[in-house]
Design an enzyme around this catalytic site. Structure first.
Site, short mmCIF file in Angstrom:
data_model
loop_
_atom_site.label_atom_id
_atom_site.label_comp_id
_atom_site.label_asym_id
_atom_site.label_seq_id
_atom_site.Cartn_x
_atom_site.Cartn_y
_atom_site.Cartn_z
N CYS A 62 -4.43 6.06 11.62
CA CYS A 62 -3.75 6.13 12.92
C CYS A 62 -2.84 7.34 13.05
O CYS A 62 -2.32 7.61 14.13
CB CYS A 62 -2.96 4.85 13.16
SG CYS A 62 -1.58 4.57 12.02
N THR B 100 0.81 -1.22 0.00
CA THR B 100 0.00 0.00 0.00
C THR B 100 0.84 1.26 0.00
O THR B 100 0.34 2.34 -0.29
CB THR B 100 -0.93 0.04 1.23
OG1 THR B 100 -0.13 0.07 2.42
CG2 THR B 100 -1.85 -1.17 1.24
N CYS C 231 -0.27 6.84 7.44
CA CYS C 231 -1.64 6.34 7.43
C CYS C 231 -2.60 7.44 7.89
O CYS C 231 -2.33 8.15 8.87
CB CYS C 231 -1.74 5.14 8.37
SG CYS C 231 -3.40 4.51 8.62
N CYS D 52 -2.51 0.54 14.99
CA CYS D 52 -3.43 0.97 13.93
C CYS D 52 -4.60 -0.01 13.80
O CYS D 52 -4.40 -1.24 13.78
CB CYS D 52 -2.69 1.07 12.61
SG CYS D 52 -3.72 1.69 11.26
N ARG E 157 4.02 6.68 2.92
CA ARG E 157 3.17 7.79 3.32
C ARG E 157 2.49 7.47 4.64
O ARG E 157 2.19 6.30 4.92
CB ARG E 157 2.09 8.04 2.25
CG ARG E 157 2.64 8.54 0.94
CD ARG E 157 1.55 8.62 -0.12
NE ARG E 157 1.14 7.30 -0.58
CZ ARG E 157 -0.06 6.77 -0.40
NH1 ARG E 157 -0.99 7.45 0.27
NH2 ARG E 157 -0.36 5.57 -0.86
#
Length: 359
Positions: free
Chosen positions: A73, A35, A70, A43, A68
């Site tokens: 969280c 991802t 999240c 998280c 990047r």
């Protein structure tokens, strides 16, 4: 990537992640390769498969690796919640990750630059300037993992279109679309090493750049590369980059002492003379800046030689780490003196060292 001695065992961290154990907050962050996102240990997102996870000691390390934060969280917000005064700035950086926020712009936005720097040091272990650099370089270049499909890589890592992906490269290279389109391909990839990730760039004929992704000079090196050896950015390895990766792997394993990958660093005639002398320093030995100056026929140019060493765009392979002070002590190294010492220990020990980083 895991820093030995500062993080728990990987199986322990993975178990903590699966349990969503928030007590590990501040100990590590986890990043998901599929991802391109990194998260806190607690998280609430579904747990990824083990083979798709990397662990980092600091949020800055995850950013430099191209991940990047999240949005669930919010790992950039210290202790679960950033203070109200810094949140608008964090949101603005996420909206425009390639923007440079200078002190004057911070003041215009109502922020005290000193207070901002202090908070980022306390929360993430780096200055705001280093944090921005991580977002720009990591976002645009750390996405280049193993030469996967260009479109898939671009979309997986947050670019809305291929044009945005290429624009990010051109912005860092300071190359106009017209100039880049007429130039030869310039391939980029991320090379993982025991000393942390490096960015590598090469034309089809030779390696032009090899630098640690957390080095302050990286953006300057990219801009120089764009001016002196312009090329159309291609986010995938070529044969030269694959050769560089293989030779670096062998070097760190202690089985290679002489690199053979062709080189094409961007520099002035004086810099090229300095860098050639660097390449002539035998493996396992060191030389002083004064000796280096004498060898190029410029015995009074010690400071200029030191500057040229600092401008060397091909770390390790052009071994500026083998140059020390006249008294034998370690002096400046763009990748950090700890890396310089590690490399010298590797070479003078004659074999592979235990990794500082597990990739």
């Amino acid at each position: 990537m895991m820093i030995a001695g500062t993080l728990p065992r990987e199986d322990e961290m993975y178990d903590a992640m699966r349990r969503r154990d928030a007590s590990f907050d501040g100990v590590f962050v986890m990043a998901v390769r599929t991802t391109g996102i990194f998260c806190r240990p607690g998280c609430p997102a579904p747990s990824p498969k083990r083979q798709n996870v990397e662990f980092f000691a600091r949020t800055a390390d995850a950013l430099f690796a191209g991940y990047r934060p999240c949005l669930r969280c919010r790992p950039l917000e210290r202790a679960g919640e950033a203070p109200a005064w810094i949140r608008p700035l964090l949101e603005a950086v996420e909206r425009e990750p390639l923007r440079r926020w200078r002190d004057a712009e911070l003041r215009a936005g109502g922020y005290d630059p000193v207070r901002v720097r202090r908070w980022f040091r306390q929360a993430h272990g780096v200055t705001f300037q280093a944090f921005q650099r991580a977002r720009r370089i990591g976002g645009a270049l750390g996405t280049l993992r193993e030469g996967g499909n260009v479109a898939q890589t671009a979309y997986e890592h947050g670019f809305d279109s291929l044009s945005a992906f290429y624009d990010a490269f051109r912005g860092l290279l300071k190359t106009t679309p017209g100039a880049a389109a007429s130039a030869r391909p310039l391939h980029f990839t991320r090379i993982l090493t025991p000393l942390g990730p490096m960015l590598a760039a090469a034309h089809d004929e030779a390696l032009a750049l090899l630098e640690f992704t957390d080095r302050r000079m990286l953006e300057t090196q990219l801009q120089r590369l764009g001016r002196r050896l312009p090329g159309t950015p291609v986010p995938a390895p070529n044969a030269i980059l694959e050769q560089a990766q293989a030779e670096l792997d062998a070097y760190f394993a202690g089985s290679l002492r002489q690199f053979t990958v062709p080189l094409e660093p961007a520099g002035t005639p004086f810099q090229h003379a300095v860098w050639q002398v660097l390449r002539d320093i035998p493996y396992g030995t060191t030389r002083s800046y004064g000796e280096q100056a004498r060898l190029i026929g410029r015995p009074t140019a010690t400071r200029a030689v030191a500057r040229a060493n600092g401008d060397n765009p091909i770390a390790i392979i052009v071994p500026c780490h083998r140059v020390v002070g006249s008294n034998g002590k370690l002096t400046g190294y763009g990748g950090g003196l700890w890396r310089k010492q590690w490399l010298l220990d590797l070479e003078q020990g004659g074999g592979a060292r235990r990794d500082l980083f597990t990739v």
